[in-house]
Design an enzyme around this catalytic site. Structure first.
Site, short mmCIF file in Angstrom:
data_model
loop_
_atom_site.label_atom_id
_atom_site.label_comp_id
_atom_site.label_asym_id
_atom_site.label_seq_id
_atom_site.Cartn_x
_atom_site.Cartn_y
_atom_site.Cartn_z
N ASP A 1 0.84 -1.20 0.00
CA ASP A 1 0.00 0.00 0.00
C ASP A 1 0.88 1.25 0.00
OD1 ASP A 1 -2.28 1.55 0.14
OD2 ASP A 1 -3.12 0.50 1.87
N ASP B 1 -10.92 1.75 -3.03
CA ASP B 1 -11.45 1.37 -1.71
C ASP B 1 -12.97 1.26 -1.76
OD1 ASP B 1 -9.12 1.04 -0.35
OD2 ASP B 1 -9.04 3.08 0.43
C1 GLA Z 1 -5.75 1.85 2.25
C2 GLA Z 1 -6.17 0.70 1.37
C3 GLA Z 1 -7.20 -0.13 2.09
C4 GLA Z 1 -6.66 -0.62 3.40
C5 GLA Z 1 -6.21 0.56 4.24
C6 GLA Z 1 -5.49 0.09 5.50
O1 GLA Z 1 -6.77 2.78 2.39
O2 GLA Z 1 -6.63 1.16 0.16
O3 GLA Z 1 -7.60 -1.22 1.27
O4 GLA Z 1 -5.60 -1.50 3.16
O5 GLA Z 1 -5.32 1.39 3.52
O6 GLA Z 1 -5.05 1.14 6.26
#
Ligand code: GLA
Length: 727
Positions: free
Chosen positions: A463, A533
């Site tokens: 990420d 997300d």
């Molecule tokens: C980001 C990612 C999510 C999740 C969060 C965790 O927003 O896109 O899928 O992994 O971080 O903090």
């Protein structure tokens, strides 16, 4: 195939040709990009204006690499600054070479396995040399182009702009299609006619960003999904970029590459700078034809070797994020994992919150060791227990980030990007590590290596949750700060390369606060990227539709999640959510612990369906039958296997009402005309109903009567040897 004659070059793919040619003064001109020409077609040089003087003519010429200050007043591809302060160049061809295979771009992601390379070298009298590199992928109708800038002079020179692509079109009108967005609504296509002047999209966020994507299309105003001339350009890069389209009296110009914002690269005599490549496609059969070329080429030539075979299964995963967020311990995870195993899921991914002291998003990034409060048996123990349930183990990390409240930051405060004398900005309570420094990348490598060696971790979700600010490196002198953004990207690429080479079985999925770094650069290391997300089915229709303008469905991380959706509060039927998840990599992101055995059993047929037809979904040709409307109220698409033996058809929401989207009570039942099938063949669905291919193409597939909230219909068709039809 590349044909060279005198100072003229033609690059042929199966259905396209690209031509360039040096004029009498040695200036390298672009002469054609479009439908396939005969092998030995001559280059059509631009016609001269009869009374124009030499200086004015330059502004009318179509350049392969435009330079400033010497008569071309349009957007330059390169801005050199020589030691004497001069800012101009007049580039002339000094050599050209055709070699088998693909050129190399050290340190940068790139398509692999081209048939041939053409390198044309241009030189300016004050010492700047530009080597334009072209590679041809005949089967997939893709041509890549990169540029290497070299200082052949005796004094240092600085590059203030070093683009990858410059392409001049004639004066006929063009539309430009770009993908804009924001967090949770990534890659929305926008189409507008090119106006006189410069129109641009770009990123100065250090990541390619949610706001604009580093891929654009130009097309004729009458081009649509299935017809008309379209040109697509995808930059193979994940950092700051700029794409400028200029319409002028001389025609239309496209310049694409690293953003000149805070970019300045000093070249000592003899040194070079390698600019990332752009993948180009021309298609005569509309945006659909263009997207399918990109999809095929990305699958066959860009994705990591191990994941290129679309018959290789990808694991059906369950990600813990929407199920637990930061609130879990080993028992909770194991309860979730048990339910996942019962549903037939392959891989359990532990998302954020597993490492030392991480109970919210305000600490611990950089300290990549398990939190023993939550995981008393460590990752090893959890992994063992997952294996006992028949599940593989995957893990979330954010290697480029550091929390102010972390051991790593307390030990190395200068490892975060920060401008001397200023308090750096925190976003999501975190700083960004200075990946332009090899020792920082090395330290992260050591942590990751330890982690991945501690137990069999089959999957990593990498990420990157913030934009870059305070971009300044404590390790570089004042006059090299213009290199930090790009050196940062080189550090990220180096670490992803090292990771995937050292752990060749690892499945790497990139992510950046959802889909904030969805680009061809990342796809060179990870065969899939978390698309957004936002897991709401209707939102996903438009996000996945926009993303698919360039990127194949098999690269789009897409998960089935709960209703009401956590991000939008909306509901949709199980079928609709499954259809949207099956569009991409197919996974789950919800709390299954409350599911009864019967409810878990209801998920199983979809997992079995994916197992049975995954190769088709990953490796087939995508056709949008009804693109999603702005409200996301429905869409229909299908995937056809390359041999046209199989197809999967999906209709979601209002698409089930046929052409009359607004009507909820269609009468008679609507039919959905299909594409891509063989008209002469007979196809059979899972219930044994047979249809003539021609009938499916012309009259359409009959759809069931829609029922419930955002209904959906999935249909698998197989070509049958028996020519009798039943429909
Ligand atoms: C980001 C990612 C999510 C999740 C969060 C965790 O927003 O896109 O899928 O992994 O971080 O903090």
């Amino acid at each position: 195939m590349i044909v060279c004659r005198d100072a003229c070059f033609t690059l042929h793919t199966a259905h396209t040709s690209y031509q360039l040619c040096a004029d009498e003064q040695g200036r390298l001109l672009h002469t054609y990009y479009g439908a396939r020409l005969p092998d030995d077609a001559p280059n059509l040089r631009p016609t001269r204006a009869p009374h124009a003087e030499a200086g004015r003519r330059l502004n009318l010429l179509p350049f392969e690499c435009s330079a400033p200050g010497t008569g071309d007043f349009r957007t330059p591809a390169v801005l050199p600054e020589y030691a004497d302060g001069s800012l101009c160049a007049d580039l002339q061809m000094v050599g050209a070479q055709v070699t088998p295979g693909k050129y190399e771009l050290p340190g940068l992601p790139a398509f692999r396995g081209a048939e041939q390379t053409l390198c044309v070298t241009l030189r300016d009298c004050a010492g700047l040399e530009v080597e334009l590199r072209y590679a041809v992928f005949p089967q997939h109708d893709v041509i890549t182009r990169a540029a290497v800038y070299r200082n052949t002079g005796a004094a240092p020179l600085s590059l203030r702009k070093a683009s990858s692509l410059c392409l001049d079109f004639d004066t006929r009108p063009l539309d430009m299609i770009t993908l804009h967005g924001k967090w949770s609504q990534e890659r929305t296509p926008e189409r507008a006619p090119l106006r006189y002047g410069v129109q641009s999209v770009g990123s100065m966020q250090g990541v390619s960003s949610h706001a604009h994507n580093p891929a654009v299309a130009l097309c004729r105003p009458d081009a649509d999904e299935e017809h008309g001339d379209c040109w697509g350009f995808a930059l193979v890069y994940s950092g700051n970029f700029l794409c400028e389209a200029e319409r002028s009296e001389s025609g239309n110009r496209l310049v694409m590459g690293i953003h000149p914002h805070q970019f300045c690269w000093t070249l000592a005599p003899g040194e070079s700078f390698v600019a990332p490549e752009v993948a180009m496609v021309y298609a005569a059969d509309g945006l659909g034809g263009m997207r399918r070329c990109f999809h095929r080429a990305i699958r066959a030539h860009l994705l990591p070797e191990r994941w290129r075979d679309m018959n290789r299964p990808r694991p059906v995963l369950l990600n813990s994020w929407e199920a637990c967020y930061f609130r879990f311990d080993q028992d909770r995870l194991l309860a979730l994992a048990e339910a996942a195993a019962r549903a037939g899921i392959d891989l359990f991914v532990l998302d954020d919150g597993w490492f030392k002291g991480r109970d919210a998003d305000n600490s611990s990034l950089g300290d990549w060791v398990a939190d023993v409060r939550k995981l008393p048996e460590g990752l090893e123990g959890l992994c063992r227990r997952l294996q006992a349930l028949g599940l593989d183990f995957g893990l979330w990390i954010e290697p480029e980030a550091v929390s102010p409240d972390s051991d790593l930051f307390r030990l190395h405060p200068d490892w975060a990007l920060r401008v001397p004398g200023r308090t750096p900005l925190t976003l999501r309570n975190q700083y960004v590590l200075d990946f332009s420094r090899p020792e920082v990348v090395q330290a992260l490598w050591e942590q990751l290596h330890r982690l991945l060696s501690s137990c069999p971790i089959r999957y990593i979700k990498w990420d990157m949750n913030r934009k870059l600010s305070d971009v300044y490196s404590a390790a570089l002198p004042a006059d090299r700060q213009g290199e930090v953004y790009h050196r940062y990207m080189l550090g990220v690429y180096a670490l992803q390369k090292q990771l995937t080479e050292a752990f060749p079985d690892l499945l790497l999925e990139n992510c950046a606060a959802g889909g904030g770094r969805f680009d061809c650069g990342m796809l060179c290391y990870s065969p899939q990227i978390w698309c957004s997300d936002n897991t709401d089915a209707r939102s996903r229709l438009s996000i996945q539709y926009g993303t698919s303008l360039f990127y194949p469905p098999c690269t789009m991380g897409s998960h089935f999640s709960i209703v009401p959706n956590h991000y939008t509060g909306r509901t949709a039927s199980v079928e609709a959510r499954m259809a949207c998840a099956l569009f991409g990599t197919f996974g789950f992101e919800l709390d299954l612990t409350g599911y009864s055995p019967e409810a878990l059993a209801e998920l199983r047929p979809y997992i079995d369906w994916y197992r049975a037809h995954g190769a088709l979904l990953r490796g087939g040709d995508l056709y949008w039958l009804l693109p999603p409307d702005a409200a996301g109220s429905g869409a229909a698409w299908m995937v056809v296997s390359p041999d046209r033996d199989e197809a999967a058809v999906f209709a979601v929401g209002d698409a089930l009402c046929g052409v009359e989207r607004a009507s909820t009570l269609p009468s008679p039942p609507p039919r959905l005309p299909l594409r891509g099938l063989c008209a002469q063949s007979v196809y059979e669905d899972a219930d044994g109903v047979r249809y003539a291919g021609a009938q499916l193409l012309a009259a359409g597939l009959p759809l069931p009567t829609p029922r419930g909230d955002v209904p959906a219909y999935l249909c698998y068709l197989r070509r049958t040897a028996d020519p009798r039809t039943t429909a």
